[in-house]
Motif scaffolding. Structure first.
Motif, PDB file in Angstrom:
ATOM      1  N   THR A 201       0.826  -1.208   0.000  1.00  0.00           N
ATOM      2  CA  THR A 201       0.000   0.000   0.000  1.00  0.00           C
ATOM      3  C   THR A 201       0.860   1.257   0.000  1.00  0.00           C
ATOM      4  O   THR A 201       0.387   2.323  -0.379  1.00  0.00           O
ATOM      5  N   ARG A 202       2.079   1.124   0.509  1.00  0.00           N
ATOM      6  CA  ARG A 202       3.023   2.229   0.644  1.00  0.00           C
ATOM      7  C   ARG A 202       2.537   3.273   1.653  1.00  0.00           C
ATOM      8  O   ARG A 202       3.073   4.384   1.731  1.00  0.00           O
ATOM      9  N   GLN A 203       1.542   2.909   2.454  1.00  0.00           N
ATOM     10  CA  GLN A 203       1.066   3.822   3.501  1.00  0.00           C
ATOM     11  C   GLN A 203       2.128   3.952   4.583  1.00  0.00           C
ATOM     12  O   GLN A 203       2.716   2.963   5.022  1.00  0.00           O
ATOM     13  N   LYS A 204       2.333   5.170   5.006  1.00  0.00           N
ATOM     14  CA  LYS A 204       3.232   5.456   6.123  1.00  0.00           C
ATOM     15  C   LYS A 204       2.396   5.726   7.376  1.00  0.00           C
ATOM     16  O   LYS A 204       1.204   6.018   7.301  1.00  0.00           O
ATOM     17  N   VAL A 205       3.035   5.633   8.520  1.00  0.00           N
ATOM     18  CA  VAL A 205       2.365   5.931   9.782  1.00  0.00           C
ATOM     19  C   VAL A 205       1.868   7.367   9.750  1.00  0.00           C
ATOM     20  O   VAL A 205       2.621   8.300   9.445  1.00  0.00           O
ATOM     21  N   LYS A 206       0.591   7.560  10.025  1.00  0.00           N
ATOM     22  CA  LYS A 206       0.011   8.907  10.058  1.00  0.00           C
ATOM     23  C   LYS A 206       0.366   9.598  11.369  1.00  0.00           C
ATOM     24  O   LYS A 206       0.284   8.993  12.439  1.00  0.00           O
ATOM     25  N   ARG A 207       0.726  10.859  11.288  1.00  0.00           N
ATOM     26  CA  ARG A 207       1.018  11.703  12.458  1.00  0.00           C
ATOM     27  C   ARG A 207       2.167  11.119  13.281  1.00  0.00           C
ATOM     28  O   ARG A 207       2.167  11.200  14.517  1.00  0.00           O
ATOM     29  N   ALA A 208       3.135  10.501  12.618  1.00  0.00           N
ATOM     30  CA  ALA A 208       4.213   9.814  13.337  1.00  0.00           C
ATOM     31  C   ALA A 208       5.060  10.795  14.135  1.00  0.00           C
ATOM     32  O   ALA A 208       5.277  11.949  13.740  1.00  0.00           O
ATOM     33  N   ALA A 209       5.563  10.322  15.262  1.00  0.00           N
ATOM     34  CA  ALA A 209       6.483  11.090  16.080  1.00  0.00           C
ATOM     35  C   ALA A 209       7.916  10.845  15.605  1.00  0.00           C
ATOM     36  O   ALA A 209       8.189   9.853  14.919  1.00  0.00           O
ATOM     37  N   PRO A 210       8.840  11.717  15.954  1.00  0.00           N
ATOM     38  CA  PRO A 210      10.247  11.468  15.614  1.00  0.00           C
ATOM     39  C   PRO A 210      10.689  10.102  16.143  1.00  0.00           C
ATOM     40  O   PRO A 210      10.469   9.776  17.309  1.00  0.00           O
ATOM     41  N   GLY A 211      11.284   9.325  15.255  1.00  0.00           N
ATOM     42  CA  GLY A 211      11.706   7.974  15.614  1.00  0.00           C
ATOM     43  C   GLY A 211      10.643   6.933  15.383  1.00  0.00           C
ATOM     44  O   GLY A 211      10.903   5.731  15.551  1.00  0.00           O
ATOM     45  N   GLY A 212       9.444   7.357  14.994  1.00  0.00           N
ATOM     46  CA  GLY A 212       8.360   6.415  14.742  1.00  0.00           C
ATOM     47  C   GLY A 212       7.930   6.380  13.288  1.00  0.00           C
ATOM     48  O   GLY A 212       6.963   5.709  12.942  1.00  0.00           O
ATOM     49  N   GLU A 213       8.639   7.106  12.441  1.00  0.00           N
ATOM     50  CA  GLU A 213       8.266   7.181  11.037  1.00  0.00           C
ATOM     51  C   GLU A 213       8.561   5.859  10.336  1.00  0.00           C
ATOM     52  O   GLU A 213       9.493   5.147  10.682  1.00  0.00           O
ATOM     53  N   GLY A 214       7.767   5.560   9.346  1.00  0.00           N
ATOM     54  CA  GLY A 214       8.023   4.358   8.562  1.00  0.00           C
ATOM     55  C   GLY A 214       6.753   3.793   7.972  1.00  0.00           C
ATOM     56  O   GLY A 214       5.662   4.361   8.109  1.00  0.00           O
ATOM     57  N   PHE A 215       6.915   2.652   7.314  1.00  0.00           N
ATOM     58  CA  PHE A 215       5.777   2.007   6.686  1.00  0.00           C
ATOM     59  C   PHE A 215       4.800   1.461   7.729  1.00  0.00           C
ATOM     60  O   PHE A 215       5.185   1.076   8.834  1.00  0.00           O
ATOM     61  N   THR A 216       3.541   1.411   7.321  1.00  0.00           N
ATOM     62  CA  THR A 216       2.511   0.760   8.131  1.00  0.00           C
ATOM     63  C   THR A 216       2.717  -0.754   8.097  1.00  0.00           C
ATOM     64  O   THR A 216       3.075  -1.323   7.068  1.00  0.00           O
ATOM     65  N   LEU A 217       2.450  -1.365   9.194  1.00  0.00           N
ATOM     66  CA  LEU A 217       2.613  -2.812   9.369  1.00  0.00           C
ATOM     67  C   LEU A 217       1.602  -3.610   8.546  1.00  0.00           C
ATOM     68  O   LEU A 217       0.455  -3.176   8.362  1.00  0.00           O
ATOM     69  N   ASP A 218       2.031  -4.791   8.067  1.00  0.00           N
ATOM     70  CA  ASP A 218       1.107  -5.782   7.505  1.00  0.00           C
ATOM     71  C   ASP A 218       0.446  -6.501   8.674  1.00  0.00           C
ATOM     72  O   ASP A 218       1.005  -7.439   9.239  1.00  0.00           O
ATOM     73  N   HIS A 219      -0.767  -6.062   9.037  1.00  0.00           N
ATOM     74  CA  HIS A 219      -1.475  -6.624  10.196  1.00  0.00           C
ATOM     75  C   HIS A 219      -1.943  -8.053   9.964  1.00  0.00           C
ATOM     76  O   HIS A 219      -2.306  -8.746  10.926  1.00  0.00           O
ATOM     77  N   LEU A 220      -1.980  -8.508   8.715  1.00  0.00           N
ATOM     78  CA  LEU A 220      -2.502  -9.843   8.410  1.00  0.00           C
ATOM     79  C   LEU A 220      -1.410 -10.908   8.381  1.00  0.00           C
ATOM     80  O   LEU A 220      -1.719 -12.098   8.333  1.00  0.00           O
ATOM     81  N   GLY A 221      -0.161 -10.488   8.395  1.00  0.00           N
ATOM     82  CA  GLY A 221       0.940 -11.440   8.270  1.00  0.00           C
ATOM     83  C   GLY A 221       1.566 -11.798   9.607  1.00  0.00           C
ATOM     84  O   GLY A 221       1.870 -10.915  10.419  1.00  0.00           O
ATOM     85  N   LYS A 222       1.776 -13.067   9.841  1.00  0.00           N
ATOM     86  CA  LYS A 222       2.332 -13.529  11.118  1.00  0.00           C
ATOM     87  C   LYS A 222       3.752 -13.005  11.322  1.00  0.00           C
ATOM     88  O   LYS A 222       4.089 -12.482  12.388  1.00  0.00           O
ATOM     89  N   GLU A 223       4.603 -13.138  10.311  1.00  0.00           N
ATOM     90  CA  GLU A 223       5.992 -12.716  10.453  1.00  0.00           C
ATOM     91  C   GLU A 223       6.121 -11.202  10.611  1.00  0.00           C
ATOM     92  O   GLU A 223       6.875 -10.733  11.478  1.00  0.00           O
ATOM     93  N   PRO A 224       5.409 -10.378   9.825  1.00  0.00           N
ATOM     94  CA  PRO A 224       5.505  -8.924  10.032  1.00  0.00           C
ATOM     95  C   PRO A 224       5.079  -8.495  11.438  1.00  0.00           C
ATOM     96  O   PRO A 224       5.704  -7.616  12.037  1.00  0.00           O
ATOM     97  N   VAL A 225       4.023  -9.111  11.960  1.00  0.00           N
ATOM     98  CA  VAL A 225       3.549  -8.745  13.300  1.00  0.00           C
ATOM     99  C   VAL A 225       4.606  -9.091  14.347  1.00  0.00           C
ATOM    100  O   VAL A 225       4.896  -8.291  15.254  1.00  0.00           O
TER     101      VAL A 225
END
Length: 913
Positions: A201-225
């Motif tokens: 999806t290429r979605q990034k974390v919305k309203r991320a704090a410094p040090g929390g920026e990055g891609f949104t997690l694949d919530h459906l995948g066991k290994e990503p979680v």
């Protein structure tokens, strides 16, 4: 004598383990007080300001904070602290220590902004979406390998299935070509090729704090979680966090409808290959029924892996670190009730504002979003709590209730009451922004209203709302919901449609997936009649048992008397089998109509036969509308008249619903509590007989903390509840208080306010207007005083009056029009905070015969001062990311606002009764 001990306890943030002998209010714990979401902008926090703000939050009546780090304010970058750094963890530990010192608790968002994601999530583990690319080939045309996804922005994609379809629908399996790195395939005739890719999806974390920026997690995948949680495992290693809960916000993972191993999961769970039905899955077949069934199976698998791969591990991770898991399921692509139930605490959300008929309750159309909260939606979360026997249902509360700076405490009251009526028992305000003391007015602010910040003009009166919330929550948290009915939610009807495969169930689209359903219509009908219920799912029914002819859904859940199944098209044969087993063991079932068919495609004919075989055991006459049959030790009704069926079972609606009052009935081993709210346009004053009866009826006034005995006449009690007011009525055979409630009968006005009013300004800004004397009460915004027009803060209206006090009479003070809240002092004694309609106080005990002094300290809102800042083009909003927006998500500008009425218009009147 009135009892106001709880008021004192809460105002000073104290708690005790003892129960007051006759007060009947439970001892206050931190969870009984409201909490607030505490945004850390840029995580630019320091210990002196953390300590200062926690102290102020405690004094205002908050029981805890929910820390969510987000983007920061510009110009303060040197104060930013990277998320999960050693310094950040030190600030969190300090926060917990300070909170513990004030008997407060701390929850944290297990991430920054929302949804979960961050620097530890690379593209391989990021939120994943499917692509169904189509290529039409004429006979003799070819496709070349390797085959790439059509979305040129995709830098991480994988071809997962490849099929060609002839005009008659016959399939050509091309999966063997998927890993081809060269060459081509030539169409033997005209075909349509469908290629299934997984991408990101290429979605990034919305309203991320410094040090929390990055891609949104694949919530459906066991290994990503697992990768996501391991990042926190490392940061938390060896630390005694002492956090109450980890929090996951609403499911706003846009377009994330896949995971790389989805096809394997699907085949394992459904027994057939999804890629064998790509034409149906893509919505390109002529068989719409099959398309619905394939999509239903897909949605069911998405639901299962979201629960198994994300929510269950989230709870496990939280518990390993001594915390609870708290999750907002709404917006998820699944069975919301089951997903709410998969964590320790189910949390719903109220977004926007509702219309209430309460007289003079302000609702300006320009200050509200085109979103009406539906209280029935809240019951998805509370039902998950009740049916699984858990304690808390929480809520993200007041999100965008009105435009920034324009929300009054009076507007907040009925909104939070809707949550309480729906079974929510722990509210989190949305919200409070951490703001250092050296930041100029209005301080740091979050982009979404409401602003429960220490700079808000109503801050000194906020204990009025918070004490009310605490008293109600103290009852709701120490009792169990007394709901007679379980209403089945037909999720397969929701899942069977031909829209895009992915289906999220959000609070903003209830008019699509909830409102048109028979389930919703019947639930509303039963609620209006006066029945209490929870919703139930296939999974919960599978674990339910019968005891003494009542349905028990979990060990700690309160039993239910009847299961009601509204009309459904698609139904699980396993659930029907479970329902009939419950009936065989003594349960009562009511079907509006019998299920028509099983859902999904997997093993269809076998399941369909089982459903029909089970239905045949009922021996219902197809031509008869209303009928029932004994079934084992229980009974099964088939009727479109659920009301008559319930009355046949001697299960009666609460008569009090006919008065227009709303209620939530709760029970303990000692008695029953009725939480009653009047959202109508008039006082409800009539005798009512309650379903749960007892020898003694006690009024616990949640607005004041006062407690009175309610006299009983012919098993009925007199309710006298003004519009906008709430009562808690406690019914018991053992507990009784001495003081009878004094009803307002034959009120007569004492025309005592004949002297001028002195007005002085106490605190606020940008500067204090000059004091003045008024012959007639008026808002200070009507004086033509430029300083008063821009003022936000508190002013005192004072006068004196004489009265011939009658010892056998009550005296009620009516403030009239207030902009926006007030604290009243009579003869130097605090009479209470008046912060919501009907803006009245009982002051008889404080009056003295002869001369009396009255002081009314009125606070307005922040709006007029913000208006002045924008008119003068003062720069006060300068943030990274979204910066600061209005209720329509456009650049905020208050310069054209009208002045908001501020002060006391009255008329102030005193009534003897």
């Amino acid at each position: 004598m009135k009892k106001r001990f709880l008021t004192i306890l809460i105002c000073y943030g104290m708690a005790t383990s003892a129960v007051w002998a006759q007060d009947l209010w439970p001892s206050v714990t931190k969870e009984m007080r409201p909490w607030t979401r505490w945004w850390w902008l840029g995580s630019a926090v320091d210990k002196p300001n953390l300590s200062r703000e926690i102290k102020l939050l405690d004094e205002a009546g908050f029981g805890g904070v929910e820390v969510t780090p987000i983007y920061g304010a510009k110009g303060y970058e040197d104060r930013y602290i990277p998320f999960l750094s050693n310094r950040w963890m030190d600030m969190l530990a300090f926060t917990v220590d300070q909170a513990n010192g004030h008997q407060m608790g701390v929850d944290i968002n297990l991430g920054t902004g929302w949804p979960f994601g961050g620097p530890q999530i690379d593209e391989q583990h990021a939120a994943t979406k499917l692509f169904l690319d189509e290529i039409d080939l004429k006979q003799g045309q070819a496709i070349s390998f390797p085959l790439g996804v059509s979305d040129t922005k995709q830098s991480f994609s994988k071809l997962q299935a490849l099929r060609a379809y002839k005009p008659d629908g016959q399939e050509i399996n091309l999966d063997s070509q998927m890993h081809n790195q060269s060459g081509s395939w030539t169409a033997p005739e005209d075909v349509r090729v469908i290629a299934l890719f997984s991408g990101r999806t290429r979605q990034k974390v919305k309203r991320a704090a410094p040090g929390g920026e990055g891609f949104t997690l694949d919530h459906l995948g066991k290994e990503p979680v697992q990768r996501y949680f391991s990042h926190f495992q490392e940061a938390f290693q060896g630390k005694d966090l002492q956090l109450r809960a980890f929090f996951n916000d609403s499911y706003e993972v846009y377009g994330a409808n896949w995971t790389d191993r989805f096809l394997e999961e699907f085949e394992k769970r459904k027994g057939y290959k999804l890629q064998g039905y790509l034409l149906d899955f893509a919505g390109k077949s002529n068989d719409k029924e099959k398309e619905k069934r394939v999509k239903s199976d897909y949605r069911e698998v998405v639901n299962a892996i979201l629960r198994d791969n994300f929510l269950v591990p989230f709870t496990s991770f939280s518990n390993q670190h001594g915390a609870l898991s708290k999750n907002q399921a709404h917006g998820s692509p699944g069975n919301l009730i089951d997903l709410y139930a998969s964590t320790d605490i189910a949390e719903c959300e109220t977004f926007g504002s509702s219309f209430f008929a309460i007289p003079d309750l302000r609702r300006d159309s320009t200050d509200v979003r085109n979103v009406d909260p539906d209280p029935m939606m809240f019951k998805f979360a509370s039902s998950a709590t009740h049916t699984t026997g858990k304690k808390y249902t929480s809520s993200e509360t007041f999100t965008w209730l009105t435009e920034h700076f324009k929300t009054s405490l009076a507007q907040a009251k009925p909104e939070v009451e809707q949550l309480f009526l729906a079974g929510v028992n722990h509210v989190f305000y949305h919200g409070t922004t951490y703001s250092p003391e050296d930041v100029p007015y209005p301080g740091w602010l979050f982009y979404a209203s409401v602003n429960f910040t220490t700079n808000n003009s109503f801050w000194s009166h906020l204990p009025g709302l918070n004490n009310y919330v605490t008293r109600v929550q103290s009852i709701l948290q120490t009792t169990k919901a007394d709901n007679e009915l379980l209403i089945y939610w037909p999720i397969y009807d929701v899942w069977h449609d031909t829209k895009a495969p992915f289906k999220t169930l959000s609070v903003h689209h209830v008019d699509d997936w909830l409102h048109p359903t028979e389930f919703y219509k019947q639930s509303m009908y039963l609620q209006r009649l006066g029945y209490s219920f929870d919703f139930v799912t296939d999974a919960i029914l599978a674990k339910s048992t019968v005891q003494n002819k009542q349905v028990v859904t979990a060990e700690n859940a309160r039993p239910y008397k009847v299961i009601y199944i509204p009309s459904t098209q698609y139904f699980s044969e396993e659930t029907l089998d479970n329902l009939l087993t419950l009936a065989r063991n003594g349960a009562t079932l009511i079907f509006e109509t019998l299920p028509k068919d099983v859902g999904g495609l997997a093993n269809l004919e076998v399941r369909r036969k089982k459903l029909n075989d089970l239905l045949a055991t009922l021996h219902f006459d197809e031509d008869e509308e209303n009928q029932y049959t004994a079934y084992g030790e229980g009974k099964i009704y088939l009727t479109n008249d659920v009301y008559s069926a319930l009355e046949t079972e001697q299960l009666y609606a609460e008569r009090l619903a006919r008065t227009g009052l709303k209620f939530n009935r709760r029970v303990t081993e000692k008695g029953t509590y009725y939480y009653l709210v009047n959202h109508t346009d008039k006082t409800v004053d009539q005798f009512v007989r309650l379903n749960n009866e007892g020898m003694h009826y006690t009024l616990l006034d949640p607005q004041t903390g006062d407690i009175f005995n309610l006299p009983v006449e012919k098993s009925a009690i007199r309710l006298q509840i003004p519009a906008g007011y709430a009562w808690v009525v406690y019914v018991s055979d053992t507990d009784k208080v001495d003081t009878d409630y004094r009803y307002v009968n034959q009120p007569q006005e004492e025309k005592v306010f004949v002297h001028p009013w002195k007005v002085s300004f106490l605190q606020g800004g940008p500067q204090l207007p000059k004091a003045r004397t008024l012959n007639n009460l008026s808002y200070w915004t009507t004086w033509g005083d430029a300083v008063a027009d821009k003022f936000s803060g508190t002013a005192a209206y004072e006068t004196s009056f004489a009265i011939d006090k009658k010892s056998d009479k009550g005296y009620q003070l009516h403030l009239g029009a207030v902009g926006e809240s007030a604290q009243v002092w009579v003869n130097g004694k605090d009479a209470g905070i008046v912060w919501a309609h009907p803006f009245t106080l009982e002051i008889g005990e404080l009056l003295q015969n002869g001369k009396n002094d009255i002081r009314i300290e009125v606070a307005n809102l922040m709006a007029n001062r913000i208006r002045d800042l924008d008119k003068r083009k003062v720069s006060w909003r300068n943030y990274h990311e979204i910066n600061f927006v209005n209720i329509d998500y456009k650049d905020f500008d208050a310069s054209q606002w009208k002045l908001m009425d501020s002060g006391l218009k009255g008329p102030v009147r005193l009534f003897r009764y």
